[in-house]
Write a protein that holds these residues in place. Structure first.
Motif, mmCIF file in Angstrom:
data_model
loop_
_atom_site.group_PDB
_atom_site.id
_atom_site.type_symbol
_atom_site.label_atom_id
_atom_site.label_comp_id
_atom_site.label_asym_id
_atom_site.label_seq_id
_atom_site.Cartn_x
_atom_site.Cartn_y
_atom_site.Cartn_z
ATOM 1 N N TYR A 1 0.821 -1.202 0.000
ATOM 2 C CA TYR A 1 0.000 0.000 0.000
ATOM 3 C C TYR A 1 0.858 1.256 0.000
ATOM 4 C CZ TYR A 1 -3.693 -3.196 1.501
ATOM 5 O OH TYR A 1 -4.595 -4.228 1.572
ATOM 6 N N ARG A 2 0.224 2.361 -0.331
ATOM 7 C CA ARG A 2 0.912 3.639 -0.233
ATOM 8 C C ARG A 2 0.180 4.527 0.772
ATOM 9 N NH1 ARG A 2 -1.001 6.264 -5.830
ATOM 10 N NH2 ARG A 2 -3.058 6.836 -5.081
ATOM 11 N N VAL A 3 0.958 5.445 1.341
ATOM 12 C CA VAL A 3 0.445 6.473 2.235
ATOM 13 C C VAL A 3 1.195 7.761 1.931
ATOM 14 C CG1 VAL A 3 -0.181 4.877 4.105
ATOM 15 C CG2 VAL A 3 2.078 5.924 4.076
ATOM 16 N N SER A 4 0.638 8.878 2.361
ATOM 17 C CA SER A 4 1.308 10.165 2.152
ATOM 18 C C SER A 4 2.291 10.482 3.266
ATOM 19 C CB SER A 4 0.275 11.292 2.063
ATOM 20 O OG SER A 4 -0.520 11.107 0.924
ATOM 21 N N ASP A 5 2.057 9.904 4.439
ATOM 22 C CA ASP A 5 2.862 10.211 5.612
ATOM 23 C C ASP A 5 2.962 8.958 6.473
ATOM 24 O OD1 ASP A 5 3.263 11.112 8.477
ATOM 25 O OD2 ASP A 5 3.378 13.060 7.477
ATOM 26 N N ALA A 6 4.084 8.754 7.105
ATOM 27 C CA ALA A 6 4.303 7.530 7.885
ATOM 28 C C ALA A 6 3.747 7.594 9.300
ATOM 29 C CB ALA A 6 5.795 7.220 7.945
ATOM 30 N N ARG A 7 3.378 8.758 9.781
ATOM 31 C CA ARG A 7 2.999 8.880 11.200
ATOM 32 C C ARG A 7 1.799 8.013 11.590
ATOM 33 N NH1 ARG A 7 3.124 15.287 11.517
ATOM 34 N NH2 ARG A 7 2.341 14.889 9.437
ATOM 35 N N ILE A 8 0.722 8.072 10.841
ATOM 36 C CA ILE A 8 -0.477 7.307 11.204
ATOM 37 C C ILE A 8 -0.226 5.800 11.105
ATOM 38 C CG2 ILE A 8 -2.870 6.788 10.531
ATOM 39 C CD1 ILE A 8 -3.163 9.819 9.962
ATOM 40 N N PRO A 9 0.370 5.307 10.014
ATOM 41 C CA PRO A 9 0.639 3.863 9.967
ATOM 42 C C PRO A 9 1.559 3.385 11.098
ATOM 43 C CG PRO A 9 0.868 4.822 7.797
ATOM 44 C CD PRO A 9 0.688 5.953 8.748
ATOM 45 N N LEU A 10 2.534 4.209 11.474
ATOM 46 C CA LEU A 10 3.423 3.813 12.575
ATOM 47 C C LEU A 10 2.695 3.816 13.917
ATOM 48 C CD1 LEU A 10 6.846 5.446 11.671
ATOM 49 C CD2 LEU A 10 6.311 3.015 11.896
ATOM 50 N N ALA A 11 1.861 4.805 14.157
ATOM 51 C CA ALA A 11 1.087 4.854 15.408
ATOM 52 C C ALA A 11 0.162 3.643 15.493
ATOM 53 C CB ALA A 11 0.296 6.152 15.490
ATOM 54 N N ALA A 12 -0.479 3.297 14.375
ATOM 55 C CA ALA A 12 -1.360 2.132 14.356
ATOM 56 C C ALA A 12 -0.569 0.844 14.566
ATOM 57 C CB ALA A 12 -2.137 2.079 13.044
ATOM 58 N N ALA A 13 0.631 0.782 14.016
ATOM 59 C CA ALA A 13 1.477 -0.406 14.198
ATOM 60 C C ALA A 13 1.852 -0.578 15.669
ATOM 61 C CB ALA A 13 2.728 -0.299 13.335
ATOM 62 N N ARG A 14 2.179 0.526 16.331
ATOM 63 C CA ARG A 14 2.480 0.440 17.774
ATOM 64 C C ARG A 14 1.251 -0.040 18.543
ATOM 65 N NH1 ARG A 14 5.494 5.023 16.533
ATOM 66 N NH2 ARG A 14 3.797 6.416 17.060
ATOM 67 N N GLU A 15 0.089 0.512 18.186
ATOM 68 C CA GLU A 15 -1.146 0.128 18.857
ATOM 69 C C GLU A 15 -1.447 -1.357 18.644
ATOM 70 O OE1 GLU A 15 -5.839 1.512 18.975
ATOM 71 O OE2 GLU A 15 -4.460 2.532 17.618
ATOM 72 N N ALA A 16 -1.147 -1.862 17.471
ATOM 73 C CA ALA A 16 -1.409 -3.264 17.144
ATOM 74 C C ALA A 16 -0.289 -4.194 17.599
ATOM 75 C CB ALA A 16 -1.620 -3.408 15.639
ATOM 76 N N ASP A 17 0.744 -3.652 18.207
ATOM 77 C CA ASP A 17 1.926 -4.420 18.616
ATOM 78 C C ASP A 17 2.525 -5.175 17.426
ATOM 79 O OD1 ASP A 17 3.912 -5.298 20.392
ATOM 80 O OD2 ASP A 17 2.826 -7.171 20.772
ATOM 81 N N ALA A 18 2.598 -4.479 16.300
ATOM 82 C CA ALA A 18 3.141 -5.071 15.081
ATOM 83 C C ALA A 18 4.665 -5.038 15.099
ATOM 84 C CB ALA A 18 2.626 -4.310 13.864
ATOM 85 N N PHE A 19 5.262 -5.959 14.385
ATOM 86 C CA PHE A 19 6.694 -5.947 14.145
ATOM 87 C C PHE A 19 6.919 -4.983 12.983
ATOM 88 C CE2 PHE A 19 10.306 -7.407 11.667
ATOM 89 C CZ PHE A 19 11.281 -7.580 12.640
ATOM 90 N N VAL A 20 7.721 -3.940 13.193
ATOM 91 C CA VAL A 20 7.948 -2.930 12.153
ATOM 92 C C VAL A 20 9.385 -3.042 11.654
ATOM 93 C CG1 VAL A 20 7.973 -0.464 11.608
ATOM 94 C CG2 VAL A 20 6.252 -1.376 13.184
ATOM 95 N N LEU A 21 9.510 -3.128 10.338
ATOM 96 C CA LEU A 21 10.826 -3.164 9.702
ATOM 97 C C LEU A 21 10.953 -1.932 8.825
ATOM 98 C CD1 LEU A 21 13.492 -4.602 8.965
ATOM 99 C CD2 LEU A 21 12.234 -5.775 7.154
ATOM 100 N N HIS A 22 11.908 -1.066 9.147
ATOM 101 C CA HIS A 22 12.182 0.133 8.357
ATOM 102 C C HIS A 22 13.177 -0.256 7.265
ATOM 103 C CE1 HIS A 22 10.297 3.061 11.096
ATOM 104 N NE2 HIS A 22 10.588 2.141 11.992
ATOM 105 N N LEU A 23 12.725 -0.257 6.036
ATOM 106 C CA LEU A 23 13.579 -0.695 4.937
ATOM 107 C C LEU A 23 14.438 0.415 4.360
ATOM 108 C CD1 LEU A 23 11.085 -3.143 3.314
ATOM 109 C CD2 LEU A 23 13.232 -3.714 4.445
ATOM 110 N N ASP A 24 14.321 1.630 4.860
ATOM 111 C CA ASP A 24 15.162 2.726 4.385
ATOM 112 C C ASP A 24 16.563 2.660 4.976
ATOM 113 O OD1 ASP A 24 13.178 3.914 2.801
ATOM 114 O OD2 ASP A 24 12.301 4.805 4.573
#
Length: 123
Positions: A17-40
């Motif tokens: 998927y695409r988004v315009s800004d990373a803030r909301i997806p990252l906040a939701a990932a924290r809320e969901a206790d997701a494993f986040v991989l920053h590929l940059d």
């Protein structure tokens, strides 16, 4: 739990998927206790191996959010490995969906140039 965090728990909605800004997806990932991989943090050519590693180490059932904040920049001036990275992200999402492990590849594209669906309805 917010709607995006709930969506992250649904393996059937795994995808790229695409988004315009990373803030909301990252906040939701924290809320969901997701494993986040920053590929940059690596070159596009090295990213597929990092994605494979993340798929095997994040734990069964735990959502994985694969975040590419420089996606628009990488696509505009295609870095070596850009197409391999996209193919790898798509494959990871399909495999996650098939195994019941949610995988969301989130590409930040402020100008909305990438031909990808939006992760959520942005204002």
């Amino acid at each position: 739990m917010g709607k995006l965090a709930e969506r992250y728990a649904d393996a059937g909605r795994s995808g790229v998927y695409r988004v315009s800004d990373a803030r909301i997806p990252l906040a939701a990932a924290r809320e969901a206790d997701a494993f986040v991989l920053h590929l940059d943090e690596c070159a596009a050519i090295d990213a597929p191996q990092r994605v494979r590693d993340a798929m095997s180490t994040a734990g069964t059932g735990r959502c994985r959010v694969l975040l590419v904040t420089r996606a628009a920049e990488m696509a505009r001036d295609p870095a070596p490995g850009w197409s391999a990275l996209l193919a790898c992200l798509q494959l990871a999402a399909i495999e996650g969906r098939n195994k019941g492990n949610p995988v969301f590849a989130v590409l930040v594209d402020p100008d909305r140039r990438l031909d990808l669906p939006n992760l959520y309805k942005e204002a």
